[in-house]
Write an enzyme that holds these catalytic residues in place. Sequence first.
Site, PDB file in Angstrom:
ATOM      1  N   GLY A  69       1.444  -0.069   9.731  1.00  0.00           N
ATOM      2  CA  GLY A  69       0.828  -1.011  10.653  1.00  0.00           C
ATOM      3  C   GLY A  69      -0.621  -0.721  11.022  1.00  0.00           C
ATOM      4  O   GLY A  69      -1.145  -1.332  11.956  1.00  0.00           O
ATOM      5  N   TRP A  71      -3.392  -1.556   9.406  1.00  0.00           N
ATOM      6  CA  TRP A  71      -4.232  -2.760   9.237  1.00  0.00           C
ATOM      7  C   TRP A  71      -3.887  -3.791  10.313  1.00  0.00           C
ATOM      8  O   TRP A  71      -4.765  -4.498  10.801  1.00  0.00           O
ATOM      9  CB  TRP A  71      -4.053  -3.350   7.832  1.00  0.00           C
ATOM     10  CG  TRP A  71      -4.799  -2.588   6.769  1.00  0.00           C
ATOM     11  CD1 TRP A  71      -5.113  -1.256   6.787  1.00  0.00           C
ATOM     12  CD2 TRP A  71      -5.328  -3.103   5.535  1.00  0.00           C
ATOM     13  NE1 TRP A  71      -5.797  -0.920   5.645  1.00  0.00           N
ATOM     14  CE2 TRP A  71      -5.942  -2.019   4.855  1.00  0.00           C
ATOM     15  CE3 TRP A  71      -5.326  -4.353   4.932  1.00  0.00           C
ATOM     16  CZ2 TRP A  71      -6.564  -2.172   3.612  1.00  0.00           C
ATOM     17  CZ3 TRP A  71      -5.938  -4.512   3.692  1.00  0.00           C
ATOM     18  CH2 TRP A  71      -6.556  -3.438   3.040  1.00  0.00           C
ATOM     19  N   ASP A 133      -2.488  -4.515   1.088  1.00  0.00           N
ATOM     20  CA  ASP A 133      -2.626  -3.071   0.851  1.00  0.00           C
ATOM     21  C   ASP A 133      -1.340  -2.582   0.171  1.00  0.00           C
ATOM     22  O   ASP A 133      -1.039  -1.393   0.188  1.00  0.00           O
ATOM     23  CB  ASP A 133      -2.847  -2.379   2.209  1.00  0.00           C
ATOM     24  CG  ASP A 133      -3.474  -1.005   2.076  1.00  0.00           C
ATOM     25  OD1 ASP A 133      -4.143  -0.744   1.061  1.00  0.00           O
ATOM     26  OD2 ASP A 133      -3.305  -0.176   2.995  1.00  0.00           O
ATOM     27  N   LYS A 173      -5.602  -4.438  -2.697  1.00  0.00           N
ATOM     28  CA  LYS A 173      -5.734  -3.103  -3.300  1.00  0.00           C
ATOM     29  C   LYS A 173      -5.191  -3.123  -4.724  1.00  0.00           C
ATOM     30  O   LYS A 173      -4.126  -3.698  -4.973  1.00  0.00           O
ATOM     31  CB  LYS A 173      -4.922  -2.110  -2.473  1.00  0.00           C
ATOM     32  CG  LYS A 173      -4.752  -0.779  -3.167  1.00  0.00           C
ATOM     33  CD  LYS A 173      -4.477   0.352  -2.278  1.00  0.00           C
ATOM     34  CE  LYS A 173      -3.118   0.459  -1.680  1.00  0.00           C
ATOM     35  NZ  LYS A 173      -3.169   1.478  -0.629  1.00  0.00           N
TER      36      LYS A 173
HETATM   37  C1  LIG Z   1      -0.358   1.987   1.582  1.00  0.00           C
HETATM   38  S1  LIG Z   1       1.015   1.276   2.378  1.00  0.00           S
HETATM   39  C2  LIG Z   1       0.247   0.102   3.447  1.00  0.00           C
HETATM   40  C3  LIG Z   1      -0.453   0.704   4.635  1.00  0.00           C
HETATM   41  C4  LIG Z   1      -0.819  -0.331   5.677  1.00  0.00           C
HETATM   42  N1  LIG Z   1      -1.906  -1.192   5.209  1.00  0.00           N
HETATM   43  C5  LIG Z   1      -1.265   0.308   6.947  1.00  0.00           C
HETATM   44  O1  LIG Z   1      -2.466   0.309   7.241  1.00  0.00           O
HETATM   45  O2  LIG Z   1      -0.406   0.805   7.671  1.00  0.00           O
HETATM   46  C6  LIG Z   1       1.695   0.269   1.115  1.00  0.00           C
HETATM   47  C7  LIG Z   1       2.895  -0.542   1.532  1.00  0.00           C
HETATM   48  O3  LIG Z   1       3.205  -1.501   0.514  1.00  0.00           O
HETATM   49  C8  LIG Z   1       4.579  -1.784   0.646  1.00  0.00           C
HETATM   50  N2  LIG Z   1       5.077  -2.505  -0.534  1.00  0.00           N
HETATM   51  C9  LIG Z   1       5.190  -2.038  -1.803  1.00  0.00           C
HETATM   52  N3  LIG Z   1       5.739  -2.959  -2.609  1.00  0.00           N
HETATM   53  C10 LIG Z   1       5.981  -4.049  -1.845  1.00  0.00           C
HETATM   54  C11 LIG Z   1       6.566  -5.322  -2.118  1.00  0.00           C
HETATM   55  N4  LIG Z   1       7.021  -5.637  -3.352  1.00  0.00           N
HETATM   56  N5  LIG Z   1       6.665  -6.222  -1.110  1.00  0.00           N
HETATM   57  C12 LIG Z   1       6.234  -5.881   0.139  1.00  0.00           C
HETATM   58  N6  LIG Z   1       5.680  -4.680   0.464  1.00  0.00           N
HETATM   59  C13 LIG Z   1       5.556  -3.774  -0.515  1.00  0.00           C
HETATM   60  C14 LIG Z   1       5.195  -0.405   0.808  1.00  0.00           C
HETATM   61  O4  LIG Z   1       6.481  -0.472   1.352  1.00  0.00           O
HETATM   62  C15 LIG Z   1       4.167   0.284   1.726  1.00  0.00           C
HETATM   63  O5  LIG Z   1       4.567   0.261   3.062  1.00  0.00           O
END
Ligand SMILES: C[S@@+](CC[C@H](N)C(=O)[O-])C[C@H]1O[C@@H](n2cnc3c(N)ncnc32)[C@H](O)[C@@H]1O
Length: 223
Positions: A69, A71, A133, A173
């Site tokens: 969370g 972002w 992201d 990203k």
């Molecule tokens: C780097 S983290 C995001 C960090 C977030 N922007 C923050 O600031 O807290 C990447 C996220 O992408 C999610 N993710 C990966 N594949 C996904 C999908 N197919 N659908 C939804 N979310 C996905 C992961 O569960 C993970 O929580």
Amino acid sequence: MPPPSKPAPAKKAAPQNPWTQRQARDPFVLKAKKEGYIARSAYKLVEMDDRYHLLKPGQRLLDLGAAPGGWCQVVLQRVRPQDTGGLLIALDLLEMAEFPGVRTLQGDIGDPAMVRQILDMLNGGRVDGILSDMAPNTSGHPDLDHLKIMALVEEALELAHDCLAAGGFFLVKIFQGSDAMPFKVELQKRFRQVDFVKPEASRRESREIYLLARDFTAPRLAV
Ligand SMILES: C[S@@+](CC[C@H](N)C(=O)[O-])C[C@H]1O[C@@H](n2cnc3c(N)ncnc32)[C@H](O)[C@@H]1O
């Protein structure tokens, strides 16, 4: 008199693994703790927004891959959806904490039922920006991880056609690799301005990079 007891041996600190060591030294981790951000990733968005002025009070936005969370926190500060009539929908595979003013969804961006839920929440309206992201669990095989993340941003782009407003932005990203340039070219057909961005808060050794596409020109008409 009993002999003086031997002093207890000093406890050795548990050895830290490289990840813990890196976290302990990382200035963005320390800053996030001090400033109340749930994740250091918040600074990537702070930096990109300071540079490109994407976030504005009252916007309607979609945050894909939003957990935990960081972002969302930045969007809440800068868009203030609760005070301005804006909207933030946050989606992640993982369960995430509730933030007042954020409508969270748990599920996979590749699941048509999830996409339907997002569109239903928008009730025929469109968003001013899509942030992604999202990142797959990395395998250690850069080419495979690249392909996996490209599949996620393709899904995000598909969604953009259905719900991004003309003029809107798309910030995603990716991991650098062979499909990065072709994807940029795809975006250039649909947005007037497309740039690669590598924020300072993104670790230099990481293949992570962002594509920022602005001024969307290709909304798909509702059928
Ligand atoms: C780097 S983290 C995001 C960090 C977030 N922007 C923050 O600031 O807290 C990447 C996220 O992408 C999610 N993710 C990966 N594949 C996904 C999908 N197919 N659908 C939804 N979310 C996905 C992961 O569960 C993970 O929580």
